[in-house]
Write a protein that holds these residues in place. Structure first.
Motif, PDB file in Angstrom:
ATOM      1  N   ARG A 134       0.842  -1.185   0.000  1.00 20.96           N
ATOM      2  CA  ARG A 134       0.000   0.000   0.000  1.00 20.96           C
ATOM      3  C   ARG A 134       0.885   1.244   0.000  1.00 20.96           C
ATOM      4  O   ARG A 134       1.772   1.388   0.827  1.00 20.96           O
ATOM      5  N   LYS A 135       0.653   2.100  -0.945  1.00 19.96           N
ATOM      6  CA  LYS A 135       1.476   3.300  -1.042  1.00 19.96           C
ATOM      7  C   LYS A 135       1.134   4.273   0.078  1.00 19.96           C
ATOM      8  O   LYS A 135      -0.037   4.500   0.369  1.00 19.96           O
ATOM      9  N   TYR A 136       2.137   4.848   0.700  1.00 20.28           N
ATOM     10  CA  TYR A 136       1.830   5.803   1.775  1.00 20.28           C
ATOM     11  C   TYR A 136       2.597   7.105   1.615  1.00 20.28           C
ATOM     12  O   TYR A 136       2.467   8.012   2.456  1.00 20.28           O
ATOM     13  N   GLY A 137       3.360   7.236   0.557  1.00 26.74           N
ATOM     14  CA  GLY A 137       4.050   8.509   0.379  1.00 26.74           C
ATOM     15  C   GLY A 137       4.853   8.553  -0.894  1.00 26.74           C
ATOM     16  O   GLY A 137       5.084   7.529  -1.543  1.00 26.74           O
ATOM     17  N   GLU A 138       5.237   9.742  -1.243  1.00 26.07           N
ATOM     18  CA  GLU A 138       6.050   9.941  -2.433  1.00 26.07           C
ATOM     19  C   GLU A 138       6.857  11.201  -2.214  1.00 26.07           C
ATOM     20  O   GLU A 138       6.357  12.204  -1.723  1.00 26.07           O
ATOM     21  N   LYS A 139       8.137  11.152  -2.546  1.00 14.67           N
ATOM     22  CA  LYS A 139       9.012  12.294  -2.301  1.00 14.67           C
ATOM     23  C   LYS A 139       9.927  12.546  -3.477  1.00 14.67           C
ATOM     24  O   LYS A 139      10.446  11.630  -4.081  1.00 14.67           O
ATOM     25  N   ASN A 140      10.109  13.787  -3.781  1.00 15.42           N
ATOM     26  CA  ASN A 140      11.165  14.133  -4.713  1.00 15.42           C
ATOM     27  C   ASN A 140      12.478  14.146  -3.941  1.00 15.42           C
ATOM     28  O   ASN A 140      12.579  14.762  -2.885  1.00 15.42           O
TER      29      ASN A 140
END
Length: 235
Positions: A134-140
């Motif tokens: 389950r995806k819980y975040g995304e960061k550059n």
DNA sequence: GGAATTTGACCGTT
DNA sequence: AACGGTCAAATTCC
């Protein structure tokens, strides 16, 4: 993918020979995958594809280990678990960064200060495990061309499974390469791991659409190259 | 309506 | 202060 180390040692080196063999194995696995796609029965085909995927992943993993040892013989002790180390420096030169940098693998520690088991894999197919994420975040990420996507085990709440996974595209080659960082072992493994041969009505969980798009590239590539979705069967 | 994803805020580390 | 990792409210999807 760029597989050649900066300064190849003499081909007489056993390690170099092993790398050559692994590359050959990777190519053969890809060939096998294409053949396996032709199996008419859906269940058998899917199971075979999954198995070939496992083989490819094992090859990639071994290749990464050998290559990283040749390129960075000093980092191998950093890892807390059997690890395919790959860096952001020599295999992926960030286009928007001033210089290519060697990725520093940091020790990750739990609350008690113990090191967490970490495994890094460079792969073309980050979806080739059969876990429910389950995806819980995304960061550059600084100097990185593509964002890092954060996933945790889909059973992290129900079954307290601590497994996590970071996925970051490393190249805009075709097929694109992804650096997959696995943190913690699944404790839900035997009971809840998705069966590759089970039937349809799966829930679509992971989507790498954004991760595989570089900022300014457009429709010059087929759509299928941009879509890396995980599909999982229910249980 | 429930589940999954998105995305800005928050927090710990360096 | 900057950066990377996580949280959680809002949003989207089925």
């Amino acid at each position: 993918m760029t597989l050649s180390p900066p300064q190849p040692p003499p081909s007489s080196s056993p390690r170099h020979a092993a790398i050559q063999e692994l590359r050959r194995g990777t190519q053969l696995a890809e060939l096998l995958r294409q053949q396996v796609e032709l199996i008419p029965e859906p269940n058998r085909r899917q199971a075979a594809v999954v198995n070939v995927g496992e083989i490819s992943m094992a090859m990639e993993s071994s290749l990464s280990i050998l290559q990283s040892e040749m390129e960075h013989p000093f980092v191998s002790e950093v890892m807390a678990a059997p690890t395919a180390y790959s860096d952001g420096g020599s295999t992926s030169r960030e286009r928007n960064g001033p210089v290519a940098r060697t990725r520093r693998v940091r020790h990750r520690r739990g609350r008690d200060g113990a090191e967490l088991p970490i495994k890094e894999i460079l792969t073309e197919a980050p979806e080739n495990d059969h876990f429910h994420w389950r995806k819980y975040g995304e960061k550059n990420i600084l100097y990185a061309e593509y964002p890092r996507l954060y996933y945790k085990c889909g059973y992290s709440d129900d079954h307290k499974c601590p497994a996590k996974k970071y996925v970051q595209q490393q190249s805009n080659t075709y097929p694109p390469l992804f650096l997959v960082t696995l943190i913690n072992e699944h404790t839900c493994d035997t009971l809840f791991r998705d069966e590759p041969s089970s039937s349809s009505s799966g829930s679509q969980v992971l989507d790498f659409t954004k991760a595989s798009l570089s900022p300014e590239e457009d429709s010059s590539m087929p759509v299928s190259m941009h879509r890396y979705s995980f599909s999982y069967d229910g249980y």
